[in-house]
Design a protein around this motif. Structure first.
Motif, PDB file in Angstrom:
ATOM      1  N   PRO A 583       2.429  13.314 -11.245  1.00 30.89           N
ATOM      2  CA  PRO A 583       1.427  13.424 -12.309  1.00 30.89           C
ATOM      3  C   PRO A 583       0.023  13.079 -11.831  1.00 30.89           C
ATOM      4  N   TRP A 584      -0.068  12.240 -10.788  1.00 31.20           N
ATOM      5  CA  TRP A 584      -1.377  11.853 -10.260  1.00 31.20           C
ATOM      6  C   TRP A 584      -1.743  12.639  -8.999  1.00 31.20           C
ATOM      7  N   ASP A 585      -0.907  13.613  -8.604  1.00 31.63           N
ATOM      8  CA  ASP A 585      -1.100  14.337  -7.346  1.00 31.63           C
ATOM      9  C   ASP A 585      -1.005  13.386  -6.158  1.00 31.63           C
ATOM     10  N   GLY A 586      -0.280  12.272  -6.349  1.00 26.71           N
ATOM     11  CA  GLY A 586      -0.137  11.322  -5.252  1.00 26.71           C
ATOM     12  C   GLY A 586       1.122  11.594  -4.459  1.00 26.71           C
ATOM     13  N   HIS A 587       1.115  11.226  -3.186  1.00 29.29           N
ATOM     14  CA  HIS A 587       2.299  11.401  -2.361  1.00 29.29           C
ATOM     15  C   HIS A 587       2.247  10.434  -1.187  1.00 29.29           C
ATOM     16  N   MET A 588       3.384  10.282  -0.522  1.00 24.64           N
ATOM     17  CA  MET A 588       3.486   9.362   0.603  1.00 24.64           C
ATOM     18  C   MET A 588       3.401  10.146   1.914  1.00 24.64           C
ATOM     19  N   THR A 589       2.531   9.700   2.801  1.00 27.34           N
ATOM     20  CA  THR A 589       2.324  10.377   4.082  1.00 27.34           C
ATOM     21  C   THR A 589       2.376   9.347   5.199  1.00 27.34           C
ATOM     22  N   GLU A 611      -9.966  -0.595  -0.149  1.00 31.51           N
ATOM     23  CA  GLU A 611     -11.288  -0.545  -0.763  1.00 31.51           C
ATOM     24  C   GLU A 611     -12.038   0.740  -0.395  1.00 31.51           C
ATOM     25  N   GLN A 612     -11.849   1.199   0.836  1.00 31.30           N
ATOM     26  CA  GLN A 612     -12.587   2.382   1.296  1.00 31.30           C
ATOM     27  C   GLN A 612     -12.036   3.688   0.732  1.00 31.30           C
ATOM     28  N   PHE A 613     -10.708   3.814   0.706  1.00 33.56           N
ATOM     29  CA  PHE A 613     -10.100   5.113   0.402  1.00 33.56           C
ATOM     30  C   PHE A 613      -9.239   5.112  -0.862  1.00 33.56           C
ATOM     31  N   GLU A 614      -9.103   3.959  -1.517  1.00 26.46           N
ATOM     32  CA  GLU A 614      -8.304   3.832  -2.734  1.00 26.46           C
ATOM     33  C   GLU A 614      -6.854   4.262  -2.517  1.00 26.46           C
ATOM     34  N   ILE A 615      -6.340   3.957  -1.339  1.00 28.01           N
ATOM     35  CA  ILE A 615      -4.935   4.234  -1.043  1.00 28.01           C
ATOM     36  C   ILE A 615      -4.226   2.922  -0.759  1.00 28.01           C
ATOM     37  N   ASN A 616      -2.914   2.923  -0.885  1.00 26.58           N
ATOM     38  CA  ASN A 616      -2.104   1.749  -0.588  1.00 26.58           C
ATOM     39  C   ASN A 616      -1.234   2.010   0.627  1.00 26.58           C
ATOM     40  N   ILE A 617      -1.070   0.997   1.462  1.00 22.40           N
ATOM     41  CA  ILE A 617      -0.141   1.090   2.592  1.00 22.40           C
ATOM     42  C   ILE A 617       1.213   0.584   2.108  1.00 22.40           C
ATOM     43  N   ALA A 618       2.200   1.498   2.066  1.00 19.99           N
ATOM     44  CA  ALA A 618       3.515   1.163   1.518  1.00 19.99           C
ATOM     45  C   ALA A 618       4.405   0.474   2.543  1.00 19.99           C
ATOM     46  N   GLN A 650      -7.540  11.867  -1.096  1.00 14.80           N
ATOM     47  CA  GLN A 650      -7.630  10.540  -0.482  1.00 14.80           C
ATOM     48  C   GLN A 650      -6.980  10.512   0.898  1.00 14.80           C
ATOM     49  N   VAL A 651      -5.805  11.149   0.995  1.00 14.41           N
ATOM     50  CA  VAL A 651      -5.105  11.189   2.286  1.00 14.41           C
ATOM     51  C   VAL A 651      -5.917  11.975   3.312  1.00 14.41           C
ATOM     52  N   LYS A 652      -6.542  13.078   2.856  1.00 14.79           N
ATOM     53  CA  LYS A 652      -7.362  13.891   3.767  1.00 14.79           C
ATOM     54  C   LYS A 652      -8.536  13.078   4.304  1.00 14.79           C
ATOM     55  N   GLU A 653      -9.209  12.328   3.416  1.00 11.00           N
ATOM     56  CA  GLU A 653     -10.330  11.495   3.853  1.00 11.00           C
ATOM     57  C   GLU A 653      -9.861  10.406   4.806  1.00 11.00           C
ATOM     58  N   PHE A 654      -8.686   9.849   4.531  1.00 12.42           N
ATOM     59  CA  PHE A 654      -8.143   8.813   5.410  1.00 12.42           C
ATOM     60  C   PHE A 654      -7.804   9.399   6.785  1.00 12.42           C
ATOM     61  N   LYS A 655      -7.298  10.634   6.800  1.00 16.28           N
ATOM     62  CA  LYS A 655      -6.968  11.289   8.061  1.00 16.28           C
ATOM     63  C   LYS A 655      -8.217  11.501   8.902  1.00 16.28           C
ATOM     64  N   ILE A 656      -9.315  11.914   8.251  1.00 13.32           N
ATOM     65  CA  ILE A 656     -10.589  12.089   8.973  1.00 13.32           C
ATOM     66  C   ILE A 656     -11.038  10.761   9.572  1.00 13.32           C
ATOM     67  N   TYR A 657     -10.876   9.694   8.794  1.00 19.56           N
ATOM     68  CA  TYR A 657     -11.221   8.351   9.271  1.00 19.56           C
ATOM     69  C   TYR A 657     -10.395   7.971  10.498  1.00 19.56           C
TER      70      TYR A 657
END
Length: 744
Positions: A583-589, A611-618, A650-657
């Protein structure tokens, strides 16, 4: 002076010394070819040539026959691995585009190869094998080239890979047909038809039985199986199918391929493929080295002209025919040329087919080294063909008359309408599938019963009756499905609304019922005399009429089990996608932390990833250790695999980082104990507290990755957010601890 030298020297078997020589030579050769950025297959061929008796500078293999045995094992594991990468669903998804491309290429090259062999004065058998050899492109070489050039994600690459899948299937079929032709030494149309029907029969039985039992076996025993046991079971299943295939007159390689394709439909496929890879690489190397050992420089010098001619035929013939096939399938001009130029080489299947001719002793000695030489040259040219395909397609488009280009574009845009199926086509395809599939199963059960059950009981008083009864009981659900099971219900209903289709539909139903009655009569006639069979026939028909619901239930139970196994792998992937906050277009990568990353050694708090990418490390996977829901004080180390939860953006931005910080990224499906659990906050003590104050993280060893409030959804909410009674939370954490928290 050196007394230990006077001790008796232990004599090693030639097999061990030869294997050691092969692997040492191969290791040196592939290192050199890796440095030169050339395909490793060429390195193995060169290594084989250096280890052969034709090259005296290096030590020579002593027992060539033992190496041939290793090479046969190599072929088996190569085909098993190809089967693991193949899927029957993939073949369906490939569709007409890749199929038309593959068929056009194969028909053209088989014809060109045959007539070229005749032009060179070769025998018919040499010419037939040559045509088949030249028609199959190399999956290994193309995939490695795509990886090295970074074009695997481009659209034309999908058509190429699909075409390779179709080619592999056709190659297996042609190997069976070549074996038939080689044994009979003549073109007998009836024998070829019998071979094809026999192949279809056994392939269907193997696939149906394999899918019905093997995924269930692996699933039930999953908690008992270590990696070592899984590897042994996988190889045992492979060799078991190899034995079956050989016993019914097929190539052992076919059995290996079929078992690989069956296991490819299980949820353990990726894991097994990973476990088998070192075995495949080892024996595959021995196979390609053994191919190189058969290179005779004198033969190559003598047949330099055929090598040159056949090389040109492969490069230009495959490129042009594949491009035309791709155009016919409705692909744009640019992608068609790219697909065609990518398929311009021969490789592993060509070697296997050439080996088949040598083994059956129906081809001349010169054919094998010629094939190896052509493969070596076209392997060198493949990267250049792929690299220059795009500029060449632009050049061709400019040079072609504009009206031709417009017609190609118009044809490409209109192909989707051609691909659509009418209701009648859907109904006929469904009925045909129903009749063929169930007929094969019924015939197979009758053959097994008459071969194994009848001999056990035929000497007893009621032996035949018992055998017939057992057979009919086993067959009853399949006979019901063949005669009465409804298929293509929606399309049949549409056709029945038009009176002109009423008669043909009724005829199809009556044909299925008549075929079922024929099988019942055939069974009874096998076990009884004609008179007794007639009486038993009436009793059997009465039983089917009296118990239709029971038969319906039994059949659907069998079918559901089969379809569950068949779709289990995709269902698991779909569940993962649904379990990834859709529902949030979220996924685990999952991402890999490279050794040279400048993020290594820092804590999660220092990196401020949340804080930078609004993602969580699972989770963080470190070797065999998995750290689920890591604390802020946890550090990242080189080689860590981190699983993050976020949206595509968010994942795409994190990948660029990560790329900027020199991290090698490898997205993959995550195998983890972490689950995503929905939690409603009604009557919970944490209402009115912030996420941090609620102690949910501490109590569940998890993190809140989503919150739904008044229809509004927020992914990865801030820790200071105050929880309300109407909130619905999504928690990522360990299954057992979340379950314990929900019970509290």
């Amino acid at each position: 002076m050196f007394p230990f030298l006077s001790a008796s020297i232990v004599h090693l078997p030639d097999l061990i010394t030869d294997l050691g020589l092969i692997l040492i030579t191969a290791a040196i050769a592939v290192l050199l070819f890796r440095i030169m950025k050339q395909p490793l297959v060429l390195g193995y061929l060169v290594a084989g040539f250096l280890a052969s008796s034709e090259f005296d500078f290096f030590p020579t293999v002593k027992d060539v026959n033992s190496v041939k045995v290793w090479a046969e094992i190599g072929v088996i594991f190569l085909l098993f691995s190809l089967g693991l990468e193949f899927s029957f669903k993939k073949l369906v998804k490939v569709g007409g585009t890749a199929s038309i491309t593959a068929f056009t290429q194969i028909i053209t090259l088989v014809t060109l190869g045959f007539f070229t062999g005749q032009f060179l004065g070769w025998s018919k058998m040499n010419s037939i094998f040559l045509g088949v050899i030249l028609s199959i492109s190399s999956t290994t070489i193309i995939l490695k080239t795509f990886d090295e050039l970074g074009v695997k994600s481009q659209k034309f690459a999908g058509n190429v890979i699909g075409s390779l899948i179709v080619q592999d299937i056709i190659a297996i079929l042609m190997m069976v047909l070549l074996s038939t032709v080689a044994v009979s030494q003549q073109f007998s149309g009836m024998e070829l038809v019998q071979s094809v029907l026999k192949l279809i029969f056994f392939l269907t039985i193997w696939f149906v039985v394999g899918i019905f039992f093997i995924p269930t076996l692996l699933k039930k025993a999953k908690h008992l199986l270590t990696d070592e046991m899984m590897l042994i079971i996988s190889l045992a299943l492979c060799l078991l199918m190899v034995i079956f295939a050989a016993n019914v007159g097929f190539s052992p390689a076919l059995g290996a391929f079929i078992m690989g394709s069956i296991i490819a439909e299980t949820t353990q496929a990726e894991h097994i493929e990973h476990l088998v890879k070192p075995v495949k690489d080892l024996f595959g190397a021995v196979f390609f080295v053994s191919v190189g050992m058969l290179i005779d420089p004198n033969t190559l010098l003598e047949y330099a002209f055929p090598v040159a001619v056949l090389t040109l035929i492969v490069i230009f013939g495959q490129s042009i025919s594949s491009s035309i096939g791709s155009l016919l399938s409705g692909q744009p001009l640019k992608q068609s040329i790219q697909s065609g130029m990518s398929l311009s080489q021969i490789g592993e299947f060509s070697f296997i087919i050439a080996t088949l001719g040598t083994t059956l002793k129906v081809t001349s000695d010169f054919l094998y080294p010629i094939v190896v030489a052509v493969s070596a040259i076209t392997t060198f040219t493949t990267p250049f063909m792929v690299k220059f395909a795009e500029p060449f397609s632009v050049f061709v488009e400019k040079k072609l008359p504009k009206r031709w280009v417009k017609r190609i574009q118009l044809y490409s845009s209109n192909t989707e309408e051609i691909k659509s199926l009418s209701n009648w086509q859907i109904v006929m395809r469904s009925y045909l599938t129903q009749v063929v599939l169930h007929s094969i199963i019924i015939v197979a059960i009758i053959l097994l019963s008459s071969t194994f059950i009848l001999p056990l009981v035929e000497n007893s008083k009621f032996g035949n009756a018992i055998a017939a009864l057992i057979t009919l009981i086993i067959l009853s659900p399949f006979l019901w499905a063949l005669s009465l099971r409804r298929v293509a219900v929606k399309q049949v209903q549409i056709l029945l609304e038009q009176k002109k289709h009423y008669g043909p539909i009724i005829m199809l139903v009556l044909f299925r019922i008549a075929l079922s009655l024929f099988y019942v009569g055939f069974i009874l006639n096998t076990f009884f005399s004609a008179g007794i069979a007639a009486i038993a026939f009436l009793i059997a028909i009465g039983s089917y009429i009296l118990f239709p619901k029971k038969l319906h239930a039994v059949y659907h139970k069998i079918e559901d089990h089969f379809m569950t196994n068949y779709n289990d792998r995709e269902i698991k992937k779909e569940n993962k996608r649904q379990n990834t906050l859709s529902p949030w277009d979220g996924h685990m990568t999952e991402f890999d932390i490279a050794k040279e990353s400048n993020l290594a050694g820092k804590t999660l708090e220092e990196l401020k990833i949340r804080e930078q990418f609004e993602i969580n490390i699972a989770s963080i996977k470190r070797g065999e250790v998995v750290i689920n829901i890591p604390l802020r004080t946890e550090r990242l180390f080189p080689g860590d695999e981190i699983s993050v939860i976020g949206t595509d953006k968010q994942v795409k931005e994190f990948k660029i980082y990560l790329d900027k910080n020199e991290i090698d990224v490898a997205e993959k499906v995550v195998e983890t104990d972490i689950i995503l659990q929905k939690l409603e906050l009604k009557n919970r003590v944490c209402i009115g507290k912030s996420i941090r104050e609620s102690q949910i993280r501490e109590n569940t060893h998890g993190i809140i990755v989503g919150i739904e409030r008044n229809g509004k959804r927020t992914l990865n909410p801030e820790s200071h957010l105050v929880l309300e009674e109407s909130d619905i939370l999504w928690i990522a954490g360990e299954k057992k601890k979340i379950a314990a928290f929900l019970r509290s």
